[in-house]
Write a protein that holds these residues in place. Structure first.
Motif, short mmCIF file in Angstrom:
data_model
loop_
_atom_site.label_atom_id
_atom_site.label_comp_id
_atom_site.label_asym_id
_atom_site.label_seq_id
_atom_site.Cartn_x
_atom_site.Cartn_y
_atom_site.Cartn_z
N ALA A 218 45.30 77.98 21.58
CA ALA A 218 45.96 78.28 20.25
C ALA A 218 47.12 77.29 19.87
O ALA A 218 47.60 76.75 18.92
CB ALA A 218 45.71 79.72 19.80
N ASP A 219 48.14 77.54 20.92
CA ASP A 219 49.61 77.13 21.06
C ASP A 219 49.80 75.72 20.93
O ASP A 219 50.59 74.83 21.02
CB ASP A 219 50.35 77.93 21.72
CG ASP A 219 50.52 79.35 21.44
OD1 ASP A 219 50.45 79.57 20.20
OD2 ASP A 219 50.84 80.10 22.02
N ALA B 236 46.65 73.56 19.67
CA ALA B 236 45.76 73.02 19.29
C ALA B 236 46.38 71.77 18.21
O ALA B 236 45.53 70.89 18.13
CB ALA B 236 45.30 74.22 18.28
N THR C 81 37.77 75.86 17.84
CA THR C 81 38.25 77.18 18.17
C THR C 81 39.30 77.15 18.78
O THR C 81 39.55 76.53 19.87
CB THR C 81 36.90 77.75 18.88
OG1 THR C 81 35.70 77.82 18.12
CG2 THR C 81 37.41 79.19 19.30
N ALA C 82 40.37 77.81 18.33
CA ALA C 82 41.49 78.07 19.03
C ALA C 82 41.50 79.26 20.00
O ALA C 82 41.22 80.53 19.63
CB ALA C 82 42.89 78.35 18.04
N VAL D 82 42.77 82.12 22.93
CA VAL D 82 43.75 82.83 23.46
C VAL D 82 43.42 83.54 24.78
O VAL D 82 42.21 83.73 25.05
CB VAL D 82 44.40 83.96 22.49
CG1 VAL D 82 44.98 83.34 21.21
CG2 VAL D 82 43.25 84.87 22.04
N HIS E 231 45.60 82.37 29.39
CA HIS E 231 46.95 81.56 28.81
C HIS E 231 47.93 81.46 29.80
O HIS E 231 48.44 82.35 30.48
CB HIS E 231 47.43 82.41 27.78
CG HIS E 231 48.31 81.58 26.78
ND1 HIS E 231 48.88 82.21 26.09
CD2 HIS E 231 48.71 80.37 27.01
CE1 HIS E 231 49.91 81.53 25.52
NE2 HIS E 231 49.67 80.20 25.98
N GLY F 273 50.81 76.31 24.93
CA GLY F 273 49.04 76.39 24.97
C GLY F 273 48.36 76.33 26.24
O GLY F 273 47.04 76.29 26.02
#
Length: 217
Positions: free
Chosen positions: A98-99, A101, A110-111, A113, A129, A136
């Motif tokens: 996610a961080d 993306a 799709t992000a 985590v 992660h 990310g």
């Protein structure tokens, strides 16, 4: 075991055959990145880890079975140069941490985590992660029910050390995450597959953790 994990750009891919999953490792240029095609033995569904470069080679390795998804381990450009072309050719979904993306040069469907799962047919990969090489960065853990764990580490862990960082704080974050989320949790026989170069096991690297921390890289 005939699999060695030693591949070269323009050379023959290496295939690691597990009970439920087939892992094909290929190196692509110009920065000798590793890409991994994971194939479920039961459904033939395939997932690619890092569409790094050379879409033609990656599409050849993917073959006729198609591609369900591409997971990008982090946002640095050498790990997604072929992403748009592979997605266009296969219709695969895109997934990334996610961080990171927004740093990836194609839309991310799709992000991910930490703690998320990525399906490869009947098999599941756990997202870990790891902060430091990028905000990310992710690793993917396949805990083989018939054997040892398998870990795809991107550029966060290599034989000989953690990935490159650009500040003391980033290094401290990465070495802490790698130690607590990987080495403290997983056994020595865990086989890991990095974003560049040869594979290794956690057992081979574990004795050097204090040395890595002391040297600061």
């Amino acid at each position: 075991m005939s699999y060695t994990g030693k591949v070269t750009v323009g050379g023959t891919p290496d295939v690691h055959e597990l009970a439920d999953l087939i892992i094909t490792k290929v190196a692509v240029g110009p920065m000798s990145n590793n890409a991994y095609v994971l194939r479920c033995r039961h459904t033939d569904e395939q997932v690619l880890v890092d569409a790094a470069n050379d879409a033609e080679t990656l599409i050849e390795v993917i073959g006729d079975a198609g591609l369900a998804a591409v997971v990008t381990t982090h946002g640095h450009g050498d790990h997604w140069q072929a992403l748009a072309a592979v997605v266009e050719a296969t219709g695969a979904r895109t997934l990334a941490g996610a961080d990171d993306a927004e740093a990836i040069g194609a839309p991310v469907d799709t992000a991910l985590v930490g703690g998320d799962e990525v399906a490869v047919g009947r098999s599941r990969l756990e997202v870990i992660h790891l902060v430091g090489h990028t905000p990310g960065s992710i690793a993917l853990l396949y805990d083989d029910p018939e054997g040892m764990p398998h870990l795809f580490t991107g550029d966060s862990l290599f034989p000989g050390g953690v990935g490159k960082t650009w500040s003391h704080d980033d290094f401290a974050s990465l070495i802490d995450d790698v130690e607590s989320k990987i080495f403290d949790r997983l056994p020595d026989e865990t086989w890991f597959y990095p974003g560049h170069g040869d594979d290794s096991t956690l057992g081979a690297e574990r004795p050097h953790l204090a040395e890595w921390r002391a040297r600061g890289w």
